[in-house]
Design a protein around this motif. Structure first.
Motif, mmCIF file in Angstrom:
data_model
loop_
_atom_site.group_PDB
_atom_site.id
_atom_site.type_symbol
_atom_site.label_atom_id
_atom_site.label_comp_id
_atom_site.label_asym_id
_atom_site.label_seq_id
_atom_site.Cartn_x
_atom_site.Cartn_y
_atom_site.Cartn_z
ATOM 1 N N ASP A 1 49.320 56.577 52.594
ATOM 2 C CA ASP A 1 49.423 55.889 53.883
ATOM 3 C C ASP A 1 48.730 54.529 53.862
ATOM 4 O OD1 ASP A 1 50.914 57.915 54.983
ATOM 5 O OD2 ASP A 1 49.241 58.824 56.061
ATOM 6 N N ASP A 2 47.610 54.435 53.151
ATOM 7 C CA ASP A 2 46.892 53.159 53.070
ATOM 8 C C ASP A 2 47.620 52.166 52.161
ATOM 9 O OD1 ASP A 2 44.997 53.987 54.861
ATOM 10 O OD2 ASP A 2 43.572 54.636 53.325
ATOM 11 N N CYS A 3 48.249 52.661 51.105
ATOM 12 C CA CYS A 3 49.077 51.789 50.265
ATOM 13 C C CYS A 3 50.200 51.207 51.115
ATOM 14 C CB CYS A 3 49.627 52.578 49.084
ATOM 15 S SG CYS A 3 50.744 51.640 48.002
ATOM 16 N N LYS A 4 50.820 52.054 51.921
ATOM 17 C CA LYS A 4 51.889 51.596 52.807
ATOM 18 C C LYS A 4 51.374 50.538 53.783
ATOM 19 C CE LYS A 4 55.373 53.276 56.099
ATOM 20 N NZ LYS A 4 55.365 52.039 56.818
ATOM 21 N N LYS A 5 50.195 50.766 54.365
ATOM 22 C CA LYS A 5 49.623 49.784 55.301
ATOM 23 C C LYS A 5 49.438 48.427 54.623
ATOM 24 C CE LYS A 5 46.977 53.051 58.066
ATOM 25 N NZ LYS A 5 45.639 53.589 58.315
ATOM 26 N N CYS A 6 48.928 48.454 53.416
ATOM 27 C CA CYS A 6 48.668 47.203 52.699
ATOM 28 C C CYS A 6 49.976 46.469 52.393
ATOM 29 C CB CYS A 6 47.891 47.507 51.411
ATOM 30 S SG CYS A 6 47.227 46.039 50.615
ATOM 31 N N LEU A 7 50.961 47.185 51.855
ATOM 32 C CA LEU A 7 52.229 46.542 51.530
ATOM 33 C C LEU A 7 53.005 46.151 52.785
ATOM 34 C CD1 LEU A 7 53.254 48.609 48.393
ATOM 35 C CD2 LEU A 7 52.494 46.216 48.477
ATOM 36 N N ASP A 8 52.845 46.914 53.863
ATOM 37 C CA ASP A 8 53.461 46.518 55.134
ATOM 38 C C ASP A 8 52.893 45.183 55.608
ATOM 39 O OD1 ASP A 8 55.123 48.716 55.281
ATOM 40 O OD2 ASP A 8 53.933 49.775 56.790
ATOM 41 N N GLU A 9 51.602 44.977 55.417
ATOM 42 C CA GLU A 9 50.989 43.698 55.795
ATOM 43 C C GLU A 9 51.570 42.558 54.960
ATOM 44 O OE1 GLU A 9 48.781 40.800 57.686
ATOM 45 O OE2 GLU A 9 49.252 42.843 58.319
ATOM 46 N N ALA A 10 51.751 42.794 53.670
ATOM 47 C CA ALA A 10 52.349 41.766 52.817
ATOM 48 C C ALA A 10 53.769 41.446 53.280
ATOM 49 C CB ALA A 10 52.343 42.217 51.362
ATOM 50 N N ARG A 11 54.549 42.473 53.586
ATOM 51 C CA ARG A 11 55.922 42.250 54.063
ATOM 52 C C ARG A 11 55.927 41.561 55.426
ATOM 53 N NH1 ARG A 11 59.121 46.839 54.660
ATOM 54 N NH2 ARG A 11 57.247 48.046 55.034
#
Length: 165
Positions: free
Chosen positions: A124-134
């Motif tokens: 979930d935290d990996c997703k949060k980080c990559l969502d921020e990049a996107r």
């Protein structure tokens, strides 16, 4: 002072390239750029090195980072760029190593991309980080044919040339 350090090598590089990159990055930080700092981070082509006297493992870090437009030629389809970024990020999030690379062949150009998270994160935290990049990509940079987003916990990059090993 109790310093914690972390290194992340791009998932496609060999152990030798990784080790060399980490040593150079670490030495650059402690001897050249930040000799008296209690916290620092550096990004290089093949790795990222971070150290701090504050415990940061397992915490999403999108505060320490940058984006870099690597190809200022413009592209006219936001949908295709964001789709590609979402695809490569989705693959990384669902990978056991939080790493993925991919290509997208379009009529005019082929996009090459990579997404990666540090392995101290949970899915979930990996997703949060990559969502921020996107999210940042959508705001600032989708028109460009080459962009790098580098955070303390993840990175997302695409180019119109093959850059992976």
């Amino acid at each position: 002072m109790n310093i914690k350090s972390h290194a992340l090598c791009r998932g496609d590089v060999s152990a030798i390239v990784c080790r060399r990159c980490v040593v150079i990055a670490y030495n650059t930080l402690i001897h050249t750029h930040c000799p008296d700092s209690r916290s620092a981070i550096i990004w290089r082509e093949h790795c990222m090195v971070k150290y701090s006297d504050i415990y940061f493992f397992g915490k999403v870090d999108t505060n320490n980072g940058f984006f870099n437009v690597t190809d200022e030629d413009t592209w006219n389809s936001e949908t295709e760029v964001l789709f590609f970024a979402s695809m490569v990020a989705f693959n990384a999030i669902n990978s056991t190593k939080f790493y993925a690379n991919s290509t997208l062949n379009l009529t005019e150009v082929t996009f090459y991309g990579v997404a990666q998270c540090t392995q101290d994160l949970v899915k979930d935290d990996c997703k949060k980080c990559l969502d921020e990049a996107r999210s940042q990509l959508k705001v600032c940079c989708w028109r460009y044919k080459g962009v790098r987003f580098e955070f303390g916990s993840c990175n997302l990059r695409y180019e119109i040339y093959p850059f992976l090993n």
